[in-house]
Design an enzyme around this catalytic site. Sequence first.
Site, PDB file in Angstrom:
ATOM      1  N   ALA A   1       0.866  -1.175   0.000  1.00  0.00           N
ATOM      2  CA  ALA A   1       0.000   0.000   0.000  1.00  0.00           C
ATOM      3  C   ALA A   1       0.905   1.228   0.000  1.00  0.00           C
ATOM      4  O   ALA A   1       2.051   1.168   0.445  1.00  0.00           O
ATOM      5  CB  ALA A   1      -0.888  -0.027   1.237  1.00  0.00           C
TER       6      ALA A   1
ATOM      7  N   GLY B   1       0.703  -4.825   1.000  1.00  0.00           N
ATOM      8  CA  GLY B   1      -0.510  -4.858   0.183  1.00  0.00           C
ATOM      9  C   GLY B   1      -0.300  -5.573  -1.147  1.00  0.00           C
ATOM     10  O   GLY B   1      -1.243  -6.147  -1.700  1.00  0.00           O
TER      11      GLY B   1
ATOM     12  N   GLU C   1      -0.754  -9.084  -0.408  1.00  0.00           N
ATOM     13  CA  GLU C   1      -2.171  -9.287  -0.068  1.00  0.00           C
ATOM     14  C   GLU C   1      -3.051  -9.320  -1.322  1.00  0.00           C
ATOM     15  O   GLU C   1      -3.958 -10.139  -1.436  1.00  0.00           O
ATOM     16  CB  GLU C   1      -2.633  -8.169   0.886  1.00  0.00           C
ATOM     17  CG  GLU C   1      -1.972  -8.316   2.257  1.00  0.00           C
ATOM     18  CD  GLU C   1      -2.191  -7.104   3.166  1.00  0.00           C
ATOM     19  OE1 GLU C   1      -1.848  -5.984   2.740  1.00  0.00           O
ATOM     20  OE2 GLU C   1      -2.694  -7.271   4.276  1.00  0.00           O
TER      21      GLU C   1
ATOM     22  N   GLU D   1       4.870  -4.920   7.202  1.00  0.00           N
ATOM     23  CA  GLU D   1       4.196  -3.790   7.869  1.00  0.00           C
ATOM     24  C   GLU D   1       4.702  -3.562   9.286  1.00  0.00           C
ATOM     25  O   GLU D   1       4.684  -2.443   9.796  1.00  0.00           O
ATOM     26  CB  GLU D   1       2.671  -4.021   7.901  1.00  0.00           C
ATOM     27  CG  GLU D   1       1.986  -3.903   6.549  1.00  0.00           C
ATOM     28  CD  GLU D   1       1.948  -5.198   5.756  1.00  0.00           C
ATOM     29  OE1 GLU D   1       2.700  -6.153   6.089  1.00  0.00           O
ATOM     30  OE2 GLU D   1       1.167  -5.272   4.786  1.00  0.00           O
TER      31      GLU D   1
END
Length: 258
Positions: free
Chosen positions: A65, A109, A112, A132
């Site tokens: 992300a 992300g 993911e 993260e």
Amino acid sequence: MPYELIELDREGRVATLRLNRPKALNALNAEMMGEVAAALSDLERDDGIGCVILTGNEKAFAAGADIKEMVGDDYLSIYKTDRFEQNHCSVERFRKPIIAAVSGYALGGGCEIAMMCDFIIASNTAKFGQPEINLGVIPGIGGTQRLLRAVGKAKAMDLCLTGRIMDASEAEHSGLVARVVPVDDLMDTVREAAAKIAGHSQPATMILKEVIETGAETSLREGIRFERRMFQSLFTTEDQKEGMNAFIEKRKPHFKHR
Ligand code: CAA
């Protein structure tokens, strides 16, 4: 609709959706993921498309992300907008088969989103991780849960708690990745798999995907019951007659996807 941060190509019944923010290692910002969501919505409605490939470039599938976009968030803003749900999670809601073709970094992300796809084919240069924890947070788009289910508790804990990167070979051995191929062969291999899937009866591939996804979240008995009902439901399709008659007549089936 013209896209700025993704590329969309079609070849036969296969669409390839390429994340295209190379300078930011395809960090998943709202604009790019809005385009992904819009493209997937179009592709889901398009009867001419039977399978989608989601990919990045050789250096990065996606490095996570977008940290620069999130840094200023506070709890209320990230809670109220539910950042990620509408656009990033469009990949998990997509109802046709979707394959992740991963080279280079698939972190945070990125990992993911790859795990939201039905399966991952990786190149030997692929690197997976949920780093993260290094940023003082935890995965927030399903990483802890999907990794746990894909690779088991020990490795999920190891990867999430240390934030270390896993190479392609470890990812294949631990069950995260379906196949690993040399980097130069990645897109040909994935296109071949996607074309094969897209050539099958579309109601059957969509139902197959739903049955396996349901099985991942239910008991064996319920999963088998659902599979049986869905198997029976496919006897309402023209493609079932065509597929079985083609076998008996020793010819290739011509599916009409209905
Ligand atoms: N967000 C925003 N920008 C990113 C980014 C990210 N996740 N990852 C890389 N970039 C940017 C860098 O800031 C850099 O931009 P500038 O040139 O403007 O400085 C550019 O991409 C190239 O990156 P690097 O110079 O860092 O490239 P490198 O080859 O030296 O390192 C890397 C590569 C190891 C992947 C490193 O970029 C990195 O660690 N990236 C962050 C990985 C990460 O922490 N991902 C998790 C994000 S949080 C998340 O995903 C939350 C969630 O679950 C919801």
